[in-house]
Design an enzyme around this catalytic site. Sequence first.
Site, PDB file in Angstrom:
ATOM      1  N   GLU A  79      17.146  24.884 -17.006  1.00  0.00           N
ATOM      2  CA  GLU A  79      16.045  24.666 -16.674  1.00  0.00           C
ATOM      3  C   GLU A  79      14.991  25.612 -17.225  1.00  0.00           C
ATOM      4  O   GLU A  79      13.490  25.262 -16.663  1.00  0.00           O
ATOM      5  CB  GLU A  79      16.064  24.694 -14.932  1.00  0.00           C
ATOM      6  CG  GLU A  79      17.188  24.035 -14.462  1.00  0.00           C
ATOM      7  CD  GLU A  79      16.543  22.697 -14.100  1.00  0.00           C
ATOM      8  OE1 GLU A  79      15.566  22.319 -14.373  1.00  0.00           O
ATOM      9  OE2 GLU A  79      17.343  21.706 -13.525  1.00  0.00           O
ATOM     10  N   GLU A 110      39.752  28.786 -21.663  1.00  0.00           N
ATOM     11  CA  GLU A 110      39.425  30.036 -21.215  1.00  0.00           C
ATOM     12  C   GLU A 110      40.661  31.398 -21.192  1.00  0.00           C
ATOM     13  O   GLU A 110      40.378  32.308 -21.316  1.00  0.00           O
ATOM     14  CB  GLU A 110      39.437  30.038 -19.563  1.00  0.00           C
ATOM     15  CG  GLU A 110      40.736  29.724 -18.637  1.00  0.00           C
ATOM     16  CD  GLU A 110      40.610  30.055 -17.305  1.00  0.00           C
ATOM     17  OE1 GLU A 110      41.453  30.779 -16.552  1.00  0.00           O
ATOM     18  OE2 GLU A 110      39.742  29.339 -16.974  1.00  0.00           O
TER      19      GLU A 110
END
Length: 271
Positions: A79, A110
């Site tokens: 954004e 992960e």
Amino acid sequence: MTRITEQASNYRHLEKMSVEELTKNLNKEDQSVPLAIEKALPQLNTLINSIVSKIENGGRLFYVGAGSGGRLSVLDVIELPTTFGVSSDLFNVILAGGKEHLIEAPEEKEDDVNAAWMMLQEKNVSAKDIVIGISASGTTPFVLSALTECKKHQISTACIVSNPDSPIAEQADIPVEVITGPEFITGSTRMKCGTAQKIIFDMISTTTMIKLGRVLDNQMVNVKLINDKIVDRAVKMLMKNTGLEDYNQAKELLLEHGSVKKALDMFNMEK
């Protein structure tokens, strides 16, 4: 370390609760998140001051994460170029499995202890930058290995974790520990931990951009003019700050210079 994020929920027999009971209890649990963040504000403030200093001196920010926390950091970072008109490489995300697999949730990645540092090297990470590990548990191997390598190379590190005294916090120069407590569904850290992470990402990016001069008063004066709604908002911002009353004149000035900030600077120079 104490794995508070894995402790049993404070609620039992969720399947027997009504919708009304579930939403009431979920809302009650979520109300504890801002209070947990409040306790960590001194550490968060230290982190933000460090980020601002790094960027002012030509550095960048890198989030390193996996799972919900990593994905939430992506949502915040994408954004920023539009909202604040900054370069897309100012805030970066090193995501386990890669951002191109964002919607696939490859949680097994992960555990990769080599990938994060390799991905950081591909971005030419250096001592000018700051690397922030995101891990609810504070133990995620992908994140821990990245911070460990950064420390070896004198690269500033920080972390956002939800358990106290974790291995990741030990490797971070600035540990931000936000202890949100057991989850409503035991171990489901996409819930309160995720909510806390989203709030913190908002606080980091918004405060940093304000301190970097990307906001005037309370306005997005550097917003990119990417659609009609934003152009209209930007024209009205320009009118408010210049006193121009003619919408079309203000729009012409805005489009000529490409942002409210640039148009306003030019207007003030010509006064």
